[in-house]
Scaffold this motif. Structure first.
Motif, mmCIF file in Angstrom:
data_model
loop_
_atom_site.group_PDB
_atom_site.id
_atom_site.type_symbol
_atom_site.label_atom_id
_atom_site.label_comp_id
_atom_site.label_asym_id
_atom_site.label_seq_id
_atom_site.Cartn_x
_atom_site.Cartn_y
_atom_site.Cartn_z
ATOM 1 N N LEU A 46 41.249 57.404 57.145
ATOM 2 C CA LEU A 46 41.063 58.646 57.901
ATOM 3 C C LEU A 46 41.358 58.441 59.374
ATOM 4 O O LEU A 46 41.965 59.304 60.030
ATOM 5 N N GLN A 47 40.961 57.306 59.916
ATOM 6 C CA GLN A 47 41.212 57.013 61.328
ATOM 7 C C GLN A 47 42.700 56.948 61.627
ATOM 8 O O GLN A 47 43.174 57.555 62.601
ATOM 9 N N LEU A 48 43.460 56.244 60.806
ATOM 10 C CA LEU A 48 44.898 56.124 61.042
ATOM 11 C C LEU A 48 45.607 57.460 60.847
ATOM 12 O O LEU A 48 46.521 57.801 61.601
ATOM 13 N N LEU A 49 45.172 58.223 59.850
ATOM 14 C CA LEU A 49 45.816 59.510 59.590
ATOM 15 C C LEU A 49 45.605 60.476 60.744
ATOM 16 O O LEU A 49 46.559 61.109 61.228
ATOM 17 N N ILE A 50 44.358 60.600 61.200
ATOM 18 C CA ILE A 50 44.067 61.512 62.312
ATOM 19 C C ILE A 50 44.767 61.055 63.585
ATOM 20 O O ILE A 50 45.363 61.868 64.319
ATOM 21 N N ALA A 51 44.720 59.757 63.865
ATOM 22 C CA ALA A 51 45.354 59.242 65.074
ATOM 23 C C ALA A 51 46.862 59.467 65.060
ATOM 24 O O ALA A 51 47.455 59.843 66.077
ATOM 25 N N LEU A 52 47.500 59.271 63.903
ATOM 26 C CA LEU A 52 48.945 59.460 63.818
ATOM 27 C C LEU A 52 49.327 60.928 63.974
ATOM 28 O O LEU A 52 50.288 61.258 64.688
ATOM 29 N N MET A 53 48.575 61.824 63.336
ATOM 30 C CA MET A 53 48.889 63.243 63.452
ATOM 31 C C MET A 53 48.717 63.732 64.890
ATOM 32 O O MET A 53 49.563 64.479 65.407
ATOM 33 N N LEU A 54 47.660 63.311 65.542
ATOM 34 C CA LEU A 54 47.450 63.733 66.927
ATOM 35 C C LEU A 54 48.488 63.115 67.863
ATOM 36 O O LEU A 54 48.930 63.763 68.818
ATOM 37 N N ALA A 63 51.579 65.102 67.547
ATOM 38 C CA ALA A 63 51.432 66.404 68.206
ATOM 39 C C ALA A 63 51.509 66.273 69.724
ATOM 40 O O ALA A 63 52.190 67.060 70.395
ATOM 41 N N VAL A 64 50.829 65.260 70.272
ATOM 42 C CA VAL A 64 50.829 65.079 71.727
ATOM 43 C C VAL A 64 52.196 64.637 72.220
ATOM 44 O O VAL A 64 52.613 64.970 73.337
ATOM 45 N N ASN A 65 52.915 63.896 71.389
ATOM 46 C CA ASN A 65 54.235 63.411 71.795
ATOM 47 C C ASN A 65 55.297 64.496 71.739
ATOM 48 O O ASN A 65 56.436 64.274 72.150
ATOM 49 N N GLY A 66 54.940 65.674 71.226
ATOM 50 C CA GLY A 66 55.898 66.770 71.166
ATOM 51 C C GLY A 66 56.093 67.425 72.521
ATOM 52 O O GLY A 66 55.729 66.890 73.571
ATOM 53 N N ARG A 89 45.164 62.799 76.045
ATOM 54 C CA ARG A 89 45.000 61.355 75.939
ATOM 55 C C ARG A 89 43.620 60.920 76.415
ATOM 56 O O ARG A 89 42.947 60.116 75.763
ATOM 57 N N SER A 90 43.200 61.452 77.541
ATOM 58 C CA SER A 90 41.882 61.086 78.072
ATOM 59 C C SER A 90 40.762 61.579 77.168
ATOM 60 O O SER A 90 39.785 60.867 76.924
ATOM 61 N N ALA A 91 40.907 62.802 76.659
ATOM 62 C CA ALA A 91 39.855 63.374 75.814
ATOM 63 C C ALA A 91 39.711 62.606 74.509
ATOM 64 O O ALA A 91 38.593 62.345 74.045
ATOM 65 N N PHE A 92 40.818 62.224 73.899
ATOM 66 C CA PHE A 92 40.746 61.506 72.627
ATOM 67 C C PHE A 92 40.255 60.079 72.802
ATOM 68 O O PHE A 92 39.649 59.507 71.892
ATOM 69 N N PHE A 93 40.515 59.465 73.953
ATOM 70 C CA PHE A 93 40.094 58.085 74.175
ATOM 71 C C PHE A 93 38.666 57.991 74.699
ATOM 72 O O PHE A 93 38.032 56.937 74.574
ATOM 73 N N PHE A 94 38.139 59.080 75.250
ATOM 74 C CA PHE A 94 36.828 59.041 75.902
ATOM 75 C C PHE A 94 35.701 58.570 74.986
ATOM 76 O O PHE A 94 34.853 57.779 75.407
ATOM 77 N N PRO A 95 35.600 59.008 73.715
ATOM 78 C CA PRO A 95 34.488 58.530 72.881
ATOM 79 C C PRO A 95 34.463 57.024 72.694
ATOM 80 O O PRO A 95 33.399 56.444 72.459
ATOM 81 N N LEU A 96 35.619 56.373 72.821
ATOM 82 C CA LEU A 96 35.671 54.933 72.590
ATOM 83 C C LEU A 96 34.961 54.149 73.683
ATOM 84 O O LEU A 96 34.480 53.042 73.440
ATOM 85 N N SER A 114 43.514 53.782 68.028
ATOM 86 C CA SER A 114 44.741 53.900 67.233
ATOM 87 C C SER A 114 45.656 54.987 67.797
ATOM 88 O O SER A 114 46.888 54.852 67.762
ATOM 89 N N PHE A 115 45.069 56.047 68.316
ATOM 90 C CA PHE A 115 45.851 57.134 68.908
ATOM 91 C C PHE A 115 46.711 56.620 70.061
ATOM 92 O O PHE A 115 47.911 56.920 70.134
ATOM 93 N N LEU A 116 46.125 55.823 70.954
ATOM 94 C CA LEU A 116 46.895 55.294 72.081
ATOM 95 C C LEU A 116 47.978 54.326 71.612
ATOM 96 O O LEU A 116 49.080 54.290 72.168
ATOM 97 N N LEU A 117 47.676 53.531 70.587
ATOM 98 C CA LEU A 117 48.704 52.640 70.044
ATOM 99 C C LEU A 117 49.886 53.433 69.503
ATOM 100 O O LEU A 117 51.052 53.094 69.743
ATOM 101 N N PHE A 118 49.596 54.489 68.771
ATOM 102 C CA PHE A 118 50.669 55.294 68.192
ATOM 103 C C PHE A 118 51.467 56.026 69.267
ATOM 104 O O PHE A 118 52.698 56.160 69.147
ATOM 105 N N VAL A 119 50.800 56.495 70.305
ATOM 106 C CA VAL A 119 51.519 57.167 71.401
ATOM 107 C C VAL A 119 52.486 56.191 72.062
ATOM 108 O O VAL A 119 53.647 56.518 72.334
ATOM 109 N N GLY A 120 52.010 54.963 72.314
ATOM 110 C CA GLY A 120 52.905 53.964 72.885
ATOM 111 C C GLY A 120 54.052 53.605 71.960
ATOM 112 O O GLY A 120 55.197 53.439 72.404
ATOM 113 N N GLY A 121 53.762 53.490 70.656
ATOM 114 C CA GLY A 121 54.823 53.185 69.710
ATOM 115 C C GLY A 121 55.854 54.289 69.602
ATOM 116 O O GLY A 121 57.065 54.029 69.508
ATOM 117 N N LEU A 122 55.417 55.536 69.628
ATOM 118 C CA LEU A 122 56.357 56.660 69.563
ATOM 119 C C LEU A 122 57.240 56.729 70.808
ATOM 120 O O LEU A 122 58.424 57.078 70.721
#
Length: 321
Positions: free
Chosen positions: A109-117, A120-123, A134-141, A200-208
């Protein structure tokens, strides 16, 4: 008339040249020695930290797992008896099962949500809005897992929680989020994923961002659009990042502690009790440090085995540019 003798056209053999004397190895200059010393000084704190806080505890846990020790009395050698008690303890076996189930659902679930977001953000969107997401999604961590779990415990309370109140507005009966076996595990997974997916979201954003745009343009010219483009182009090129995210996610999920401890305390029954919770309870509540170390060693072996399997499978599924 006499025959003339043909001239000798053979090339005379060359004499082997004497071997050159071995070149003397230049001595390092004072500047290079100073550079090496400076590099050693910079690396020393990290090396000392790894040895003191990683290597020594691991070795100490392995040694302690062979002894009976309750802190009060002197340690007594037990050999493999601690491991026999661990394999015969139903609570420990249930905790390993719960941890594996939690790992599968939480990481997927973590990888799926992070990849979809990340997609979407990379669009197409303004740069400032992308930074906000980016800040909002990373803040809980960056928040404490224990504090988040305390807040979530009130939100998912069956009697006065906000979640059930919102469900009541649309005519849904209160859900026993923390008191039902199936719902409790699902709640723990949701709280954990909500806090952890930012990494995972930040990793995917960097990879994209590292995928060349020319490849997507070429795929579009070939007729690939939408989901087909992501499956045939984006995911293969993103597979190295996906490997890193999955390895880190699985290692963290196998060591989960705060969320189930604060939300359900391992209940109802043992339905959400994890391996790290068993280690904590065995060591600090029952003062059986030898048995707790044995469980820790088994968890370490499990993590290493799963990680090795991931890297083994990565040879087939991970594609590097």
């Amino acid at each position: 008339m006499t025959d003339t003798q043909a001239p000798d056209t053979r090339v005379p053999a060359r004499r082997p040249r004497p071997a050159a004397p071995p070149a003397s190895v230049p001595r390092p200059s004072a500047r290079s020695r100073g550079t090496r010393l400076l590099a050693t000084l910079f690396l020393a704190p990290t090396i000392v930290g790894i040895v003191v806080f990683t290597v020594v505890p691991i070795v100490g846990s392995v040694v302690l797992s062979l002894f009976h020790w309750d802190v009060i009395d002197s340690p007594s050698f037990a050999g493999a008896a601690n491991y026999g008690e661990v394999f015969g303890d139903e609570t420990v076996l249930v905790s390993f099962r719960n941890t594996l189930v939690f790992m599968v659902f939480a990481v997927a679930l973590q990888l799926l949500i992070a990849l979809m977001l990340a997609l979407a953000v990379n669009g197409r969107m303004p740069v400032w809005l992308r930074s906000v997401f980016r800040s909002a999604f990373f803040f809980p961590l960056v928040l404490s897992a224990a504090s988040i779990s305390v807040v979530m415990k009130y939100l998912f309370n069956q009697d006065f929680g906000v979640v059930n109140w919102l469900l009541g507005l649309v005519g849904i009966a209160p859900v026993p989020w923390l008191t039902s076996e199936n719902a409790a595990m699902a709640t723990v997974v949701l709280v954990y994923v909500w806090q952890q997916f930012g990494f995972s979201f930040l990793l995917f954003v960097g990879g994209l961002n590292n995928i060349p745009k020319e490849i997507h343009e070429a795929a579009s010219l070939d007729g690939a659009t939408g989901l087909r483009k992501h499956l045939s182009v984006t995911l293969p090129l993103l597979s190295p990042t996906l490997l890193v995210a999955s390895v880190v996610g699985i290692i963290n999920a196998l060591q989960v502690f705060e969320q189930p401890y604060v939300l359900t305390n391992g209940g109802p029954g043992d339905s959400t009790r994890t391996v790290v919770m068993v280690i904590y309870e065995t060591a600090f509540e029952q003062l059986r440090f030898g048995e707790a170390s044995a469980v820790g060693v088994l968890l370490f072996v499990l993590i290493m085995a799963v990680t090795a399997l991931q890297f083994r499978l990565s040879r087939r599924f991970v594609h590097y540019q």
